[in-house]
Design an enzyme around this catalytic site. Structure first.
Site, mmCIF file in Angstrom:
data_model
loop_
_atom_site.group_PDB
_atom_site.id
_atom_site.type_symbol
_atom_site.label_atom_id
_atom_site.label_comp_id
_atom_site.label_asym_id
_atom_site.label_seq_id
_atom_site.Cartn_x
_atom_site.Cartn_y
_atom_site.Cartn_z
ATOM 1 N N SER A 124 0.820 -1.216 0.000
ATOM 2 C CA SER A 124 0.000 0.000 0.000
ATOM 3 C C SER A 124 0.852 1.264 0.000
ATOM 4 C CB SER A 124 -0.906 -0.004 1.235
ATOM 5 O OG SER A 124 -1.453 1.268 1.439
ATOM 6 N N HIS A 181 -19.009 2.060 10.247
ATOM 7 C CA HIS A 181 -20.273 1.995 9.498
ATOM 8 C C HIS A 181 -20.758 0.552 9.651
ATOM 9 C CE1 HIS A 181 -23.290 2.431 6.485
ATOM 10 N NE2 HIS A 181 -22.598 1.992 5.450
HETATM 11 P P1 NAD Z 1 -10.967 4.849 2.069
HETATM 12 O O1 NAD Z 1 -11.319 4.339 0.731
HETATM 13 O O2 NAD Z 1 -10.664 6.295 2.212
HETATM 14 O O3 NAD Z 1 -9.721 4.076 2.670
HETATM 15 C C1 NAD Z 1 -9.622 2.697 2.746
HETATM 16 C C2 NAD Z 1 -8.229 2.216 3.142
HETATM 17 O O4 NAD Z 1 -8.229 0.798 3.000
HETATM 18 C C3 NAD Z 1 -7.090 2.721 2.295
HETATM 19 O O5 NAD Z 1 -5.990 2.937 3.128
HETATM 20 C C4 NAD Z 1 -6.796 1.536 1.351
HETATM 21 O O6 NAD Z 1 -5.481 1.510 0.923
HETATM 22 C C5 NAD Z 1 -7.093 0.382 2.268
HETATM 23 N N1 NAD Z 1 -7.434 -0.848 1.566
HETATM 24 C C6 NAD Z 1 -8.263 -1.011 0.504
HETATM 25 N N2 NAD Z 1 -8.363 -2.313 0.183
HETATM 26 C C7 NAD Z 1 -7.599 -2.986 1.069
HETATM 27 C C8 NAD Z 1 -7.298 -4.361 1.267
HETATM 28 N N3 NAD Z 1 -7.809 -5.285 0.451
HETATM 29 N N4 NAD Z 1 -6.476 -4.693 2.285
HETATM 30 C C9 NAD Z 1 -5.967 -3.763 3.119
HETATM 31 N N5 NAD Z 1 -6.215 -2.428 2.963
HETATM 32 C C10 NAD Z 1 -7.011 -2.067 1.959
HETATM 33 O O7 NAD Z 1 -12.155 4.412 3.038
HETATM 34 P P2 NAD Z 1 -13.007 5.330 4.050
HETATM 35 O O8 NAD Z 1 -13.838 6.279 3.262
HETATM 36 O O9 NAD Z 1 -12.088 5.845 5.107
HETATM 37 O O10 NAD Z 1 -14.009 4.254 4.671
HETATM 38 C C11 NAD Z 1 -13.619 3.371 5.699
HETATM 39 C C12 NAD Z 1 -14.828 3.037 6.548
HETATM 40 O O11 NAD Z 1 -15.288 4.221 7.191
HETATM 41 C C13 NAD Z 1 -16.014 2.512 5.752
HETATM 42 O O12 NAD Z 1 -16.671 1.552 6.532
HETATM 43 C C14 NAD Z 1 -16.890 3.742 5.582
HETATM 44 O O13 NAD Z 1 -18.258 3.425 5.415
HETATM 45 C C15 NAD Z 1 -16.667 4.414 6.923
HETATM 46 N N6 NAD Z 1 -16.952 5.857 6.945
HETATM 47 C C16 NAD Z 1 -16.380 6.678 6.030
HETATM 48 C C17 NAD Z 1 -16.620 8.031 6.089
HETATM 49 C C18 NAD Z 1 -15.946 8.979 5.123
HETATM 50 O O14 NAD Z 1 -16.240 10.145 5.177
HETATM 51 N N7 NAD Z 1 -15.050 8.563 4.263
HETATM 52 C C19 NAD Z 1 -17.456 8.561 7.076
HETATM 53 C C20 NAD Z 1 -18.009 7.695 8.021
HETATM 54 C C21 NAD Z 1 -17.742 6.340 7.941
#
Ligand code: NAD
Ligand code: MG
Length: 421
Positions: A124, A181
């Site tokens: 990553s 979530h």
């Molecule tokens: P994101 O897409 O910004 O980040 C995801 C991370 O996971 C990245 O670091 C990516 O490199 C890593 N990743 C992806 N696939 C992977 C794998 N197979 N193995 C290991 N790492 C992997 O995600 P996000 O928006 O931060 O969302 C994360 C959680 O937070 C989700 O459940 C989402 O519903 C929740 N959430 C997000 C927000 C928001 O504003 N983004 C708000 C509230 C809740």
């Protein structure tokens, strides 16, 4: 009680159905409305809302639901003094993923004195980034193996696979699982065994704001829930986590995995994104197809939205309305665009969320390499309004470069990642 509500609601809706001369307009007659009718509508509207506030009818999806008892209970909200950071003392917290939420959780918890390890794929791009911020980074499997709390902050569609492969086999006995979530737990894509506490701390804001607010000494509100409580200590743990995240400075509202998941999906698909985005897009098409300049159309149906949303954020719909001209207000009240049909569509969309068919459609497509998702991104990335958008946004000094800012890069990154996986 319930019958009363149904009756009041139906009357209200029936009334609304014949509102604003829509029928007349559709029959090709004059659309002017009698102002006294307008007053009646407002009085009825007001009365209806007062009754709704008096006795809330809660469904079993609410954390305060008791069968057969109409609840007047206000939401339960916890603040700074309700969380005890010492609950996390001597515990290791693994943050899995370092995206929007991941970086904010890891850094905020670390700065609150919590022992944090970040779990990432060794390939990553975030590995170096997290290390530069002084965080310990390990593979997902290794981070999980040493953790007492594992917060899963991966994109929802990849969580189940990572859970099966790297989390479940390495989880210490009794270690807690946490989510931001409820999607995967609620729809059963992840099924932790009963001996693991399962809780949720879901910020009601993007990760970059969760971090920014924390460093400014404030916090973003969260909703919190406990799904499994094998040792009776999950609520204090959940609130300690929320406190370390800075969220109790703003407040944590009690919910359930079911309520959070279903309302979150509904909000984003039917109002905040699917609602507003399609509305802007369609408004732009209507104006330009009628021969108005695209630049002018862009201002009127897209650009000014932000200013209204800011006012709405500060003081609700009333402040947004109060700040607009009487002409705008009158047009707002009498608009016939959002109709009973729209409400029926919303209810249909909600059904699809509740019965799991939306989740299944999304996950099945993702599991097949996301062909439909990619096609939709392509299609909607080129809507007509976006062909004039960049030029006009460049006219605003405070917007300069914003199209290329971090959030946008993340979004492009998301598209790229979807295409790779
Ligand atoms: P994101 O897409 O910004 O980040 C995801 C991370 O996971 C990245 O670091 C990516 O490199 C890593 N990743 C992806 N696939 C992977 C794998 N197979 N193995 C290991 N790492 C992997 O995600 P996000 O928006 O931060 O969302 C994360 C959680 O937070 C989700 O459940 C989402 O519903 C929740 N959430 C997000 C927000 C928001 O504003 N983004 C708000 C509230 C809740
Ligand atoms: Mg949401």
């Amino acid at each position: 009680q319930e019958r009363y509500h149904d009756c009041a609601a139906t009357n209200f809706l029936r009334f609304r159905g014949s509102l604003c001369g829509l029928d007349t307009y559709q029959n090709g007659r004059s659309g002017r409305m009698d102002p006294s009718l307008q007053d009646k509508i407002h009085a009825r509207n007001h009365e209806f809302h007062l009754r709704m506030v008096e006795t809330r009818t809660l469904s079993k999806r609410s954390p305060h639901y008791t069968k057969g008892v109409p609840s007047t209970m206000a939401a339960q909200i916890w603040y700074e003094n309700d969380g005890d950071l010492s609950v996390l003392e001597g515990k290791k917290v693994a943050i899995i993923g370092y995206g929007s939420q991941g970086h904010a959780h890891a850094l905020n918890l670390r700065d609150s004195g919590v022992d944090v390890v970040v779990g990432l794929r060794p390939t990553s791009k975030s590995v170096d980034f997290a290390k530069e911020q002084g965080l310990e980074v390990k593979s997902v499997a290794d981070a999980v193996a040493e953790a007492d709390v594992v917060m899963i902050l991966l994109p929802d569609q990849y969580q189940a696979a990572v859970y099966k492969k790297d989390v479940e086999p390495n989880l210490k006995p009794g270690a807690a699982l946490a989510f931001a979530h409820g999607f995967n737990i609620h729809y059963g894509y992840i099924k932790p065994s009963e001996d693991h506490p399962v809780f949720m701390v879901a910020p009601k804001g993007p990760g970059h704001i969760v971090r920014r607010e924390y460093t400014n000494g404030r916090g973003v509100p969260v909703v919190v829930a406990v799904e499994q409580d094998p040792d009776g200590k999950t609520w204090p743990l959940c609130l300690a986590y929320a406190k370390a995240l800075g969220a109790l400075r703003a407040g944590a509202i009690k919910t359930t995995f079911t309520e959070e998941t279903e309302t979150d999906l509904f909000g984003e698909q039917d109002v905040l994104m699917g609602g507003i985005n399609h509305l802007c897009d369609m408004g732009f098409d209507v104006l330009t197809e009628a021969g108005y300049q695209p630049e002018i159309a862009y201002f009127e149906v897209c650009h000014e939205l932000k200013m209204l949303v800011d006012l709405m954020n500060e003081g609700g719909l009333n402040k947004a309305r109060w700040s607009c001209s009487d002409t705008a207000q009158y047009g707002d009240y009498t608009s016939t665009v959002i109709t009973e049909e729209t409400k029926k569509r919303m209810q249909y969309q909600l059904k699809r969320i509740q019965d799991g068919s939306f989740a299944k459609e999304f996950i099945d497509d993702q599991d097949a390499g996301a062909p439909k998702f990619k096609q939709l991104q392509e299609e909607y990335g080129n809507v007509r309004i976006e062909t004039v958008g960049p030029k006009l946004r460049a006219m605003f000094s405070w917007n300069n470069g914003k199209d290329e800012d971090a959030d946008m890069a993340t979004f492009n990154g998301k598209i790229a990642r979807t295409q790779v996986q």
